[in-house]
Design an enzyme around this catalytic site. Structure first.
Site, PDB file in Angstrom:
ATOM      1  N   ARG A  62      16.983   4.883  51.491  1.00 46.81           N
ATOM      2  CA  ARG A  62      18.365   4.073  51.859  1.00 46.81           C
ATOM      3  C   ARG A  62      18.438   2.793  51.094  1.00 46.81           C
ATOM      4  O   ARG A  62      19.260   2.016  51.653  1.00 46.81           O
ATOM      5  CB  ARG A  62      18.154   4.094  53.467  1.00 46.81           C
TER       6      ARG A  62
ATOM      7  N   SER B  69      -1.429   7.040  58.107  1.00 40.83           N
ATOM      8  CA  SER B  69      -1.786   5.788  58.253  1.00 40.83           C
ATOM      9  C   SER B  69      -3.230   5.730  58.949  1.00 40.83           C
ATOM     10  O   SER B  69      -3.448   6.612  59.774  1.00 40.83           O
ATOM     11  CB  SER B  69      -0.708   4.908  59.011  1.00 40.83           C
TER      12      SER B  69
ATOM     13  N   GLN C 269      -3.395   1.253  67.315  1.00 46.83           N
ATOM     14  CA  GLN C 269      -3.111  -0.342  66.961  1.00 46.83           C
ATOM     15  C   GLN C 269      -2.688  -0.909  68.165  1.00 46.83           C
ATOM     16  O   GLN C 269      -2.851  -2.150  68.396  1.00 46.83           O
ATOM     17  CB  GLN C 269      -1.858  -0.411  65.728  1.00 46.83           C
TER      18      GLN C 269
ATOM     19  N   TYR D 156       5.119   5.128  66.586  1.00 53.86           N
ATOM     20  CA  TYR D 156       4.446   5.175  65.105  1.00 53.86           C
ATOM     21  C   TYR D 156       3.233   6.041  65.142  1.00 53.86           C
ATOM     22  O   TYR D 156       3.099   6.888  64.260  1.00 53.86           O
ATOM     23  CB  TYR D 156       4.357   3.809  64.505  1.00 53.86           C
TER      24      TYR D 156
ATOM     25  N   LYS E 284       2.227   9.247  63.069  1.00 59.39           N
ATOM     26  CA  LYS E 284       1.266   9.226  61.977  1.00 59.39           C
ATOM     27  C   LYS E 284       0.202  10.542  62.322  1.00 59.39           C
ATOM     28  O   LYS E 284      -0.311  10.936  61.517  1.00 59.39           O
ATOM     29  CB  LYS E 284       0.691   8.066  61.808  1.00 59.39           C
TER      30      LYS E 284
ATOM     31  N   VAL F   3      -2.034  -2.499  52.839  1.00 58.77           N
ATOM     32  CA  VAL F   3      -1.567  -2.526  51.534  1.00 58.77           C
ATOM     33  C   VAL F   3      -0.407  -3.700  51.649  1.00 58.77           C
ATOM     34  O   VAL F   3       0.628  -3.336  52.725  1.00 58.77           O
ATOM     35  CB  VAL F   3      -1.081  -1.150  51.068  1.00 58.77           C
TER      36      VAL F   3
ATOM     37  N   THR G   3       3.121  -4.759  51.226  1.00 58.35           N
ATOM     38  CA  THR G   3       4.245  -4.372  50.634  1.00 58.35           C
ATOM     39  C   THR G   3       5.171  -4.991  51.549  1.00 58.35           C
ATOM     40  O   THR G   3       5.001  -5.732  52.615  1.00 58.35           O
ATOM     41  CB  THR G   3       4.430  -2.716  51.133  1.00 58.35           C
TER      42      THR G   3
HETATM   43  P1  NAP Z   1       8.014  -0.230  52.826  1.00 59.90           P
HETATM   44  O1  NAP Z   1       7.381  -1.351  52.076  1.00 59.90           O
HETATM   45  O2  NAP Z   1       9.038  -0.621  54.078  1.00 59.90           O
HETATM   46  O3  NAP Z   1       8.812   0.922  52.059  1.00 59.90           O
HETATM   47  C1  NAP Z   1       9.296   1.988  52.524  1.00 59.90           C
HETATM   48  C2  NAP Z   1      10.541   2.565  51.704  1.00 59.90           C
HETATM   49  O4  NAP Z   1      11.129   3.552  52.489  1.00 59.90           O
HETATM   50  C3  NAP Z   1      11.641   1.328  52.036  1.00 59.90           C
HETATM   51  O5  NAP Z   1      12.708   1.355  50.948  1.00 59.90           O
HETATM   52  C4  NAP Z   1      12.422   1.670  53.313  1.00 59.90           C
HETATM   53  O6  NAP Z   1      13.619   1.185  53.363  1.00 59.90           O
HETATM   54  C5  NAP Z   1      12.247   3.235  52.820  1.00 59.90           C
HETATM   55  N1  NAP Z   1      12.787   4.132  54.231  1.00 59.90           N
HETATM   56  C6  NAP Z   1      12.140   3.878  55.469  1.00 59.90           C
HETATM   57  N2  NAP Z   1      12.602   4.751  56.406  1.00 59.90           N
HETATM   58  C7  NAP Z   1      13.519   5.529  55.725  1.00 59.90           C
HETATM   59  C8  NAP Z   1      14.395   6.285  56.347  1.00 59.90           C
HETATM   60  N3  NAP Z   1      14.451   6.728  57.372  1.00 59.90           N
HETATM   61  N4  NAP Z   1      15.487   6.909  55.284  1.00 59.90           N
HETATM   62  C9  NAP Z   1      15.253   6.378  53.880  1.00 59.90           C
HETATM   63  N5  NAP Z   1      14.589   5.514  53.552  1.00 59.90           N
HETATM   64  C10 NAP Z   1      13.594   5.004  54.270  1.00 59.90           C
HETATM   65  O7  NAP Z   1       6.871   0.648  53.539  1.00 59.90           O
HETATM   66  P2  NAP Z   1       5.222   0.780  52.848  1.00 59.90           P
HETATM   67  O8  NAP Z   1       4.305  -0.115  53.637  1.00 59.90           O
HETATM   68  O9  NAP Z   1       5.479   1.046  51.478  1.00 59.90           O
HETATM   69  O10 NAP Z   1       5.067   2.084  53.528  1.00 59.90           O
HETATM   70  C11 NAP Z   1       5.299   3.425  53.089  1.00 59.90           C
HETATM   71  C12 NAP Z   1       4.303   4.356  53.700  1.00 59.90           C
HETATM   72  O11 NAP Z   1       2.994   4.116  54.050  1.00 59.90           O
HETATM   73  C13 NAP Z   1       4.692   4.670  55.190  1.00 59.90           C
HETATM   74  O12 NAP Z   1       4.698   5.867  55.836  1.00 59.90           O
HETATM   75  C14 NAP Z   1       3.767   3.815  56.156  1.00 59.90           C
HETATM   76  O13 NAP Z   1       3.699   4.284  57.363  1.00 59.90           O
HETATM   77  C15 NAP Z   1       2.545   3.935  55.315  1.00 59.90           C
HETATM   78  N6  NAP Z   1       1.579   2.857  55.422  1.00 59.90           N
HETATM   79  C16 NAP Z   1       1.699   1.749  55.018  1.00 59.90           C
HETATM   80  C17 NAP Z   1       0.523   0.952  55.102  1.00 59.90           C
HETATM   81  C18 NAP Z   1       0.811  -0.604  54.600  1.00 59.90           C
HETATM   82  O14 NAP Z   1      -0.502  -1.339  54.785  1.00 59.90           O
HETATM   83  N7  NAP Z   1       1.654  -0.967  53.987  1.00 59.90           N
HETATM   84  C19 NAP Z   1      -0.447   1.118  55.955  1.00 59.90           C
HETATM   85  C20 NAP Z   1      -0.766   2.310  56.676  1.00 59.90           C
HETATM   86  C21 NAP Z   1       0.588   3.313  56.310  1.00 59.90           C
HETATM   87  P3  NAP Z   1      14.176  -0.020  54.406  1.00 59.90           P
HETATM   88  O15 NAP Z   1      13.527  -1.100  53.391  1.00 59.90           O
HETATM   89  O16 NAP Z   1      15.584   0.161  54.453  1.00 59.90           O
HETATM   90  O17 NAP Z   1      13.013   0.119  55.616  1.00 59.90           O
END
Ligand code: NAP
Length: 261
Positions: free
Chosen positions: A39, A142, A149, A155, A159, A188, A190
């Site tokens: 999105r 995750s 958490q 969430y 997960k 990570v 992000t």
């Molecule tokens: P992010 O930075 O928010 O990137 C996620 C992307 O997916 C964003 O562009 C987001 O759009 C899009 N998105 C989310 N929900 C959506 C939906 N329903 N329909 C279409 N697009 C959608 O997240 P991230 O940190 O990279 O995380 C990615 C995955 O890794 C997730 O499953 C998260 O649970 C997992 N994870 C991340 C971490 C970490 O440390 N970062 C740790 C554990 C697990 P918006 O920006 O509009 O939300």
């Protein structure tokens, strides 16, 4: 190592920001064709355009995956453009802090819509194509599924369910040679992580230092490229006898002895 992903079409949900961006770029570097289902319109158009300019026919399919019908649309548009689908990376999600006290049953249901139901929906609709290609699925889960958490029931439930579905689908899809694995990130940097630090803590920088000091390997966060490399390997035929696995890519954060840090 040649990952043998050249020309293979892989749908990456949330594939233009954070970990998903890392995965799309890594796949493109390996010669695969990423389909970005997201999105985030501006970021996705930018990344798809950049990859197209580099000769990779990447596709962007916009829309919110929690909206009914969107998973089917992603698969239909991918199939009509390329005629085949080799891989699914279920990655899009959001840690939306629906806890036991905040959110209630409606919030909990909505959290599962944002984090879980589209993981199933995409695989359901893509299955005929995955059978044809003897493809692979990677679910990005995750550490929260293993450790909890606090204040994020929706969430955490999603997960955990992603890990259960990884095993369930690995079993169900054995006859078709379709492999299913999960990657579990912990810390990570992000856009999602940055928002969490900024909204949940008074001093985000101090919190970040506190967390990184506890990561056993090199006292640093995992990079999105390190997550992406593992995802690409698990998609690749080079991991051809690996299925039903949960791979924790976190510098030892979850499993190593606390006395080390
Ligand atoms: P992010 O930075 O928010 O990137 C996620 C992307 O997916 C964003 O562009 C987001 O759009 C899009 N998105 C989310 N929900 C959506 C939906 N329903 N329909 C279409 N697009 C959608 O997240 P991230 O940190 O990279 O995380 C990615 C995955 O890794 C997730 O499953 C998260 O649970 C997992 N994870 C991340 C971490 C970490 O440390 N970062 C740790 C554990 C697990 P918006 O920006 O509009 O939300």
């Amino acid at each position: 190592m040649d990952l043998q992903l050249k020309g293979k079409v892989v749908i990456v949900t949330g594939g233009s920001k954070g970990i998903g961006e890392g995965i799309s770029r890594c796949l493109a570097r390996e010669g695969a064709i990423p389909v970005i289902a997201s999105r985030s319109v501006a970021e996705s158009e930018q990344l798809a355009g950049e990859l197209q300019d580099a000769g990779i026919p990447a596709l962007f399919v916009g829309g919110d995956l929690s909206v009914p019908g969107q998973c089917r649309a992603v698969v239909e548009q991918t199939a009509s453009r390329f005629g085949s689908i080799y891989g699914i990376v279920n990655n899009a999600g959001i840690n939306d802090a629906i806890g036991l006290e905040k959110g209630g049953p409606d919030g909990f249901r909505s959290s599962l819509d944002k984090n879980l139901h589209h993981y199933y929906g995409l695989v359901h609709f893509a299955l005929p194509y995955l059978k044809e290609s003897r493809g692979a699925i990677v679910n990005v889960s995750s550490k929260v599924a293993l450790t909890g958490q606090g204040n994020t029931s929706g969430y955490a439930a999603a997960k955990g369910a992603q890990l259960a579905l990884t095993r369930e689908w690995a079993a169900e899809l054995l006859p078709y040679g379709i492999r299913v694995n999960a990657v579990l990130p912990a810390e990570v940097m992000t856009p999602l992580y940055e928002t969490w630090l900024k909204t949940a803590f008074k001093d985000p920088e101090a919190k970040k230092k506190e967390i990184t000091a506890r990561i056993p390997l090199e006292k640093r966060m995992t990079t999105k490229e390190e997550i992406a490399d593992m995802v690409a390997f698990l998609l690749s035929p080079r991991s051809g006898h690996t299925t039903g696995q949960w791979v924790v890519v976190d510098g030892g954060y979850v499993h190593l002895d606390r006395s080390i840090t």
